[in-house]
Structure formats: C-alpha cells, structure tokens
Design an enzyme around this catalytic site. Structure first.
Site: not given
Ligand code: SAH
Length: 492
Positions: A288, A403, A266
C-alpha cells in the site's frame, strides 16, 4: 532394438550409483538379538523394541541403562539373559546387533550371525556390519531414514534436524489415517485415476493442515471431492513474515509458504523471506506504500477472495505479525463474509525484533509494568486524536510507536504536556533485524530532531521508556550508531 532415430527415443537416464540401499525392516513380533549390555547396546535395544521386535539381550553384566530400558520397553518386550551369547541364540533371529570392544570378538560375532543367515551390525564397527542405522525422523507410520554411508554422521544429524523442523509432527496422524482409510478407499471401486486423485487431495490437505487431526468427515469430503461432487474452495492464510531476518519466520509460516498457490505480498516483507516460498507459487506485490502503484485495502480483499474462490490456497504475507497494525481484522472479516476458510500464522512483530537486537527487555520489574503499542498514523496519516495521553505519559510504561516518522514531534510534545519527563529515554530502530538496521538514540525531548538529522530510511519504530536508558546512554555518545560496513552497503 533399433538404434536411435530421433532425440525422443533417447534412453531414459538410469539410476545413479547408490552408496546404500534404504530398506525398511518390518520387525513386529520378530526376534532381534543384542549381544552386549553397554549403554550403546541399550539404545539399540530400545530402537528395535520401538520397531516392534521381541529383543533378546545377552549380557553377563548389563549396564544400568540396559536394565532401565528393558524395564520400560517402548513396544516389543526386551529380555535380558545374564550370560554371553551363543551361536544357537541366533536361530530364528531377524537381526543381530553386537557391542564389542575388541576386534576379535566383533569378528567372531559377525561370522556367527552371517553363518546363521542373520543380518548383522556391530556398533561403531562398519567393517563388521551388513547394514547401518541411519538418523531417523519418526512420524510413524511415516518414517524417514538418513544415511551418509558413514562419510559424515554429523552432517546426517544436521539434515535430520532440518527435516524434523520441516515435517510437521501432525503428519504422523495423517499417515495413520491413510492406513486406516486405505481399505475403505479400495472398497469404493474407484478408477485408477480417481484413486490417485483421492490420495493427491489427501496429501494436499495434510500439507495444508498438518496440525489438525484428520477426522471421519475428512474421508467423506475427500471422497466427495474425488468424485467431483465437491469443489475445492481454496483458503486464505494470513502469515506473519516477521521484521525482516528470514530466520525469524515460524516453522508454520514456512509450511504455509511452501504449500501456497498464490502469495499476496506486503511492501514490508523482506525479499529473503520469499526464498522460502514454493517456487511454483504465484507471487504478487500488493503493497500500500512505496513507489509503485498503491493497492487499496478493498482491492486486496477482493483479489484474495477471488483467488480463494477459484480454489487457490492464498497466503497473505505481511510484515511482522499480521495482528499488529496489519489490517488483519478487515481481511479476516472479508473472508468470513465470503465464506472462505481463513487462518492466521503469527509472526515476530517489529518491536520484538528490535527489542531482541537491542537486548532490551520491554518489561522490567520496577521500571516498566505496562507495554503498549501505539500507531503514529490514523486513517488520514495524522496523529490519532483518541490516544490516551495519560498512558503514554506513564513513567512505568514502555511505549512502542509504529509508523512514527511523520507525527513523532507532535506525539512527543503531547506526551510531555501530559507529564512525561522530557529526559525519558527514546530509541528509534529502522530496518530492525535486517542487514541495514540503524539505531538512533536520545530522549523523548530530542529524538524527533535526532531522527531528522540521521535521515533514517526504511520502516522504523520508536521505543520510549526507562528500560531503554542503557541503550540510549551508550548510543547517545555516538549519536548515530551504524557500523561502518553496514553504512557502506546501505541501500540508496
Ligand atoms: N504488522 C507489522 C507492523 C505493520 S505497520 C508488525 O507487526 O511489525 C508498519 C510499521 O511497522 C512501520 O511503519 C514500522 O513502524 C514498523 N516496522 C515494520 N517492520 C519494521 C522493521 N523491520 N524495523 C522497524 N520497524 C518496522
């Protein structure tokens, strides 16, 4: 022998010099002698007993540790003789260990042992030792010994700790199964190649499923595969890569990455995480979002199934935890529908990474008894219209918005319309746990503006609730709290 005529005839390289020869002593039911009763001697007696030796300890005044270990010998019996050792005690001994304070006694003991032809070790006196004990990683019957030839025992210990983490405990069961199955495999009259193939598939399976105890059906399946009767159908593992800092990978995630044939990656996965992947694994970006061509979820599913059907071990590597806004449900469903074995390795979700960095407990007695994760995006990129606004407005909740960027203003308005105090602390964290982590703080009333003003880049989430009061206060003073050196190195 002729002199070399072509490069291909060059002599194969010889073994490089070896500081120590690792050998693995079989001590079951053999006698081992320990002279001395100190705690250090007790620990060696325990080790020898664990290796199956019948241990005779000669100590006029055994320590408490020695008495205790003798009373609870791990395997071979430990007998304490309350007197000094004599030369005759060394007869028939397979090994002799001594614990001596002074050099003269150590030298005399070593000489007696050598005279009797018994390999000798005097604890912490390398000058009197025929052999040394290394650091041990115990997955019996799989045993790993580590030596630095006395150069740096602490280094050896550190390597032991690394191997401990890398080598699953379950390998003990697989190695034990190998021992039990060996006669049966031999009885099958397989060709040399088939036999080799059997043990290769066995090893692959142990590496892929170390924590599962091997069972009777495994040997039959392995034999079937060896004979080409059953084809390897491959598998899919959804692996959580965590929020970015590779140190936040789980041990199981590292193992999955190291046994993968193909890794479907991803966008959100940080490149440092990929350093832990098997070098030969094929790595494919299937993000995506971002600037490259987007892959549809259905295309990702199809690719994943196609690869698994071709016998590949597919790792589907996702940011954070696969089960949180990771569309894991659809991928699991696709695997099930295709009859492909699927497994999930959890990861640290972005919220957990951010909370740890902020030193903020997401639940707190009196302040937050509800913790909720909401997405700011529905299928079409809009604020989902079925959010329970009363829950978001709950003053005793901590809300994490994943998000959030496009719809935060609207989310904030609607939460306030449902009664959430505009002064409720809100903190945005972008690139949590990464070198370019950025924190923006304020209140639910002004956080959307503050984020706009800071022009946050990279994945970000917004945390809302009273537990963030302290962070919000501290950071609000500076508005944007980014250490100068990080600011400079921030990616364009
Ligand atoms: N599965 C992931 C979430 C995926 S959705 C999890 O558990 O973290 C994608 C969203 O995750 C992004 O838009 C953001 O809101 C958040 N996200 C993912 N990585 C991040 C990071 N390193 N710092 C802040 N937000 C993050």
């Amino acid at each position: 022998m002729s002199t070399s005529r072509s490069p291909s005839e060059a002599r194969p390289p010889r073994m490089e010099a070896l500081a120590r020869l690792p050998v693995f002593f079989a001590l079951t039911a053999k006698r081992a002698v320990v002279a001395g009763g100190s705690a250090a001697a007790a620990w060696k007696a325990e080790l020898l007993s664990a290796a199956g030796a019948a241990v005779d300890v000669y100590a006029a005044e055994p320590s408490l540790e020695m008495s205790e270990i003798a009373a609870h010998a791990p395997q071979g019996p430990i007998t304490i003789h309350p007197r000094a050792m004599e030369a005759a005690d060394l007869r028939d001994a397979a090994m002799a260990i001594g614990a001596f304070e002074d050099d003269a006694a150590a030298a005399a003991f070593a000489q007696q042992a050598r005279h009797a032809g018994v390999p000798v070790n005097v604890i912490d006196r390398p000058a009197f030792c025929d052999f040394a004990f290394g650091a041990i990683v115990n997955r019996s019957p799989l045993v790993i010994g580590i030596s630095t030839d006395g150069a740096a025992p602490v280094f050896g210990q550190a390597i032991r700790a690394k191997l401990e983490a890398l080598i699953p405990r379950g390998f003990a069961r697989w190695a034990d199964a190998a021992r039990q199955w060996r006669p049966r495999v031999q009885a099958l009259a397989l060709s040399f190649r088939e036999r080799r193939r059997f043990w290769e598939i066995f090893t692959e399976r142990a590496v892929a499923e170390p924590n599962r105890a091997p069972v009777e059906t495994d040997i039959n399946a392995l034999i079937g595969e060896t004979r080409g009767a059953a084809r390897d159908t491959g598998s899919v593992v959804l692996v959580g890569a965590g929020p970015g800092d590779p140190e936040l990978l789980t041990l199981r995630a590292v193992r999955a990455l190291q046994s993968a044939d193909v890794i479907l990656i991803d966008d959100l996965v940080s490149p440092e995480v990929l350093d832990f992947a098997r070098r030969e694994a094929k790595k494919m970006m299937v993000g995506k979002t971002g600037h490259g061509p987007a892959c549809k979820q259905s295309e990702i599913n199809e690719l994943m199934i196609k690869l698994a059907r071709a016998g590949k071990r597919v790792v589907r590597l996702k940011g954070g935890d696969p089960m949180i806004f990771g569309r894991a449900g659809e991928e699991i469903e696709a695997c099930r529908a295709a009859g492909i074995a699927v497994e999930v390795v959890p990861g640290i979700s972005a919220a957990q990474g951010a909370a740890a960095r902020l030193l903020v407990s997401l639940t707190h007695r009196g302040d937050a008894r509800r913790l909720q994760y909401v997405t700011g995006h529905d299928r079409n990129g809009n604020l989902p219209d079925d959010i329970d606004w009363r829950s978001i407005a709950d003053p005793a909740a901590t809300t994490i918005v994943y998000m959030p960027k496009k719809t935060l203003r609207e989310l904030s308005q609607r939460a306030r319309a449902h009664g959430l105090d505009p002064a409720t602390p809100a903190v945005a964290v972008a690139n949590a746990t990464r070198p370019d982590e950025t924190i923006v703080a304020g209140t639910i009333g002004d956080i959307a503006d503050t984020i706009d003003a800071a022009a946050l880049e990279g994945p970000a989430l917004v945390m809302i609730g009273r537990v963030l009061a302290e962070v919000a206060e501290t950071a609000a003073r500076a508005r944007v709290s980014v250490p100068a050196e990080v600011k400079k190195s921030r990616r364009a």
